[in-house]
Every structure is written in structure tokens, then in C-alpha cells.
Design a protein around this motif. Sequence first.
Motif, PDB file in Angstrom:
ATOM      1  N   GLY A   1       0.811  -1.207   0.000  1.00  0.00           N
ATOM      2  CA  GLY A   1       0.000   0.000   0.000  1.00  0.00           C
ATOM      3  C   GLY A   1       0.846   1.259   0.000  1.00  0.00           C
ATOM      4  N   MET A   2       1.941   1.237   0.732  1.00  0.00           N
ATOM      5  CA  MET A   2       2.843   2.389   0.761  1.00  0.00           C
ATOM      6  C   MET A   2       3.413   2.665  -0.627  1.00  0.00           C
ATOM      7  N   ILE A   3       3.795   1.614  -1.330  1.00  0.00           N
ATOM      8  CA  ILE A   3       4.362   1.792  -2.667  1.00  0.00           C
ATOM      9  C   ILE A   3       3.303   2.256  -3.658  1.00  0.00           C
ATOM     10  N   ALA A   4       2.082   1.749  -3.545  1.00  0.00           N
ATOM     11  CA  ALA A   4       1.005   2.230  -4.421  1.00  0.00           C
ATOM     12  C   ALA A   4       0.740   3.716  -4.177  1.00  0.00           C
ATOM     13  N   GLN A   5       0.738   4.119  -2.916  1.00  0.00           N
ATOM     14  CA  GLN A   5       0.543   5.534  -2.598  1.00  0.00           C
ATOM     15  C   GLN A   5       1.705   6.369  -3.123  1.00  0.00           C
ATOM     16  N   HIS A   6       2.926   5.870  -2.976  1.00  0.00           N
ATOM     17  CA  HIS A   6       4.099   6.590  -3.473  1.00  0.00           C
ATOM     18  C   HIS A   6       4.001   6.803  -4.977  1.00  0.00           C
TER      19      HIS A   6
END
Length: 439
Positions: free
Chosen positions: A136-141
Amino acid sequence: MTDPAHDADTLRERALTTLTTARARTTLLTSCVEDPDLTAQHSPLMSPLVWDLAHIGNQEEQWLLRTVAGREAMRPEIDGIYDAFEHPRAARPTLPLLPPTEARHYASEVRGRVLDLLESTAFHGTRLTEAAFAFGMIAQHEQQHDETMLITHQLRRGPQALTAPDPEPAPLLTGPSEVLVPGGPFTMGTSTEPWALDNERPAHRREVPPFYIDTTPVTNAAYKAFIEDGGYDDDRWWTPEGWAHIRGNSIHAPLFWRRDGKQWLRRRFGVTEVVPPDEPVLHVCWYEADAYARWAGRRLPTEAEWEKAARHDPAGNRSMRYPWGDDDPGPEHANLGQRHLRPAPAGSYPEGESPLGVRQLIGDVWEWTASDFLPYPGFQAFPYKEYSEVFFGPEYKVLRGGAFAVDAVACRGTFRNWDYPIRRQIFSGFRTARSAGDT
């Protein structure tokens, strides 16, 4: 009993969907122009588009393949080139960047390995893997960089490269222009949203006196009245720093506006058009938002006031995920995800309004608040200090609510954005407030 929100199959599907959505948008933003436009720097405020493309792949590799999976680096020699803290944006064109074809190949190869990893990852054991947080962090990034690339497209000179349908016209808003938010405590921030970032945490009680807040963001027509009343020429409305900034930079209107006889025109993604009066004003800095509020006899809401207006449910005496409740955003709730390339008219999305009747708190335009970007009580940096902690301080002002350029995965009722008070290239607007005792 297994919580469905944390069921492995559900988490895996959510991670896959958000990663795939982000990559489709990245591909659109980097394939709609020729390679010279990808490698050019269209403004010293922004990176070349090809830098963002490879940086997205590099961050994905570092966090998911190296940190989560423990694999060896694919391209260790490029880590420094794509370190956002090592090289300011203005200097990035001088770096030995991967050319477009190579950058695309690298990002694609990383993604292929990540999707294989996603199939085999158990979503427990570490804070990074719990509830698929790292994915999720990478998708948000990636979506945050898609937003910055869309800003670059807006700054880019040349013919139109992106198109999207306009939002539906909004019916005339006949309700009050402001809403009373009752005083008292509410829960600010979150400790339970699985993909919330560190600066949104932890949940804590915040006491807020009663206040009034605009039902919708300030419109172009309202802001034009400020201009026509000499707002940019009267130091009464400006902080000393704001007055020095607009005078020193000859600022007389929002970015991309220009006067043509008796009307105002704006440039929007390669097209010049008449400024639409009923849209929320866009591309104003904090100083401009603050000056307008003073001119109108009002003020910018604090960050806590904004969040209470967006999340507080008086009937249930609780804080919701979004103004309309706890369900994820749908197209009926908010203007998000680059579905349109402009804000929707003020008063749009009645299904997205808060229990108190405030509209468009999510999507359309980022909204400047009066608050500095500071940590919440009990803040802990995770998974790295450079995401939030290094930015805390009075140099940055908080923006809330997202914009049409923001994807739902990177926009919540608790989501916090921040920037320098001089920034105007971002998709920023505002709404105003007043204390309940003011007349």
C-alpha cells in the motif's frame, strides 16, 4: 474469527488493484508525449518526467524486493541518482538518468517481480508486511508521483497531450454558504487505518471550539472579486512575508491566469479557456489564500477544524473515514483519480457531503489550512524519517482533502499533505472559516 479487511486474499486483491491502477496512470502520463518531453525539465520546480518514472521503479525495488523479500539489488548503481534527498529537482536534468526506453524496462521488470512476490507474501510477521502495508505504501508513493507528473504536464508548454471528460454540471446550491461545526472533542488521526502513513498517526483526542466553515471551497468568481477590489495591491490583507513575496514576484492573480480585456483566461493542460466562475479557485499559494480570507473578514481553518468538519459524525459521536462515512470513495462521492482534469463546480457531489452538510472536502482541490506541519502527540517515524519527520516545522503549511489529481489510495479523511506557503504549481485551493463568536 478472521477480520475480512485483513483476510489474505482480500489484502492481496486490494494490493494488486491499487498497484495496477497506479501503473496504468504512470504509463498514461509517460506515453502521451514524445521522448524529448520526457527528458526535458519543464520547470525548475519539477523533475523531468523520466526521472519520476525510474524513481518509482527504484523505490518499489528498494522497499518490496530488497527490504520485504531480502533480494539483491537489481541496479545498485542508480540508487543515488534516484534519491530524492540527494539531488534537488532543479539539478536532476544534469544526472546520468536512464533514457526513456531503459527507464520503462526497469520499472516494468521491477513490477513483474513484485507481482510474483505479492502472490507468495504472508501479510503478518512485521510492520511492513502486516495488512500488506508495504504494498500500500508503494502504491501511494507511485500515485503521489503521478500527481507530481500531472503538475509537470500542467507546467509544460506545447499542445494538449492529455484529455478527460469534464465533470457533470452541478445543480445550483441553494443551502447555506457556511455550516456550524459544534464545539467539543473529537478523535483526530488514526490508529486503525491499515495503510495510513506515519504522520496520520496516532489517533488522539482534540478539543475544538465551535466554528463556521464554508459549505464549498472558494470559487473563481469569489476570488475574482478579491482581485477586482484591489486585493493584490492592499497590504492590509497580507502577512509581511506574503506581501514581500507577491510584490517581489509581481503576482497579481492565481498561477496560469491572465487578463484579456474585461475577462480572465487561464491555461489548463495546453488549452487556453475563460476562467469558469463556479469552479473552486486553483493554483493559489498559502499567502494568497490567507489574504483572501482576511479580505473576506474570515480566516483559514486550522487543520483540526478541517478534519473535524470532514470526519465528525455528531449523531454517532465518532470520527468516520470520510465525510460520507466509512466506505471507500466512489465516483458519486468525490472528484479523484484524474478522472477529470479540472475541479468540479462548487456544490457538486451531494452524496459526498458530511453529516453537517459540508461538500467537496475530499477531491477537487487541496485545501490550505492555517496550521504548520507538526507531528501528532505520540508520533513515531515509520518506516523512514524522510517521509514526514524531516519536514516537521513552521516552514511548511498543511493542506487537506486531496484534489482531482489525487487517487483514492492516497487520500483519506486523515491524510495530510504539506508544502511551502509560496507554492502555486500544486493543485491547491481553500475554503474559509470563522469562530462561532465572530460576526
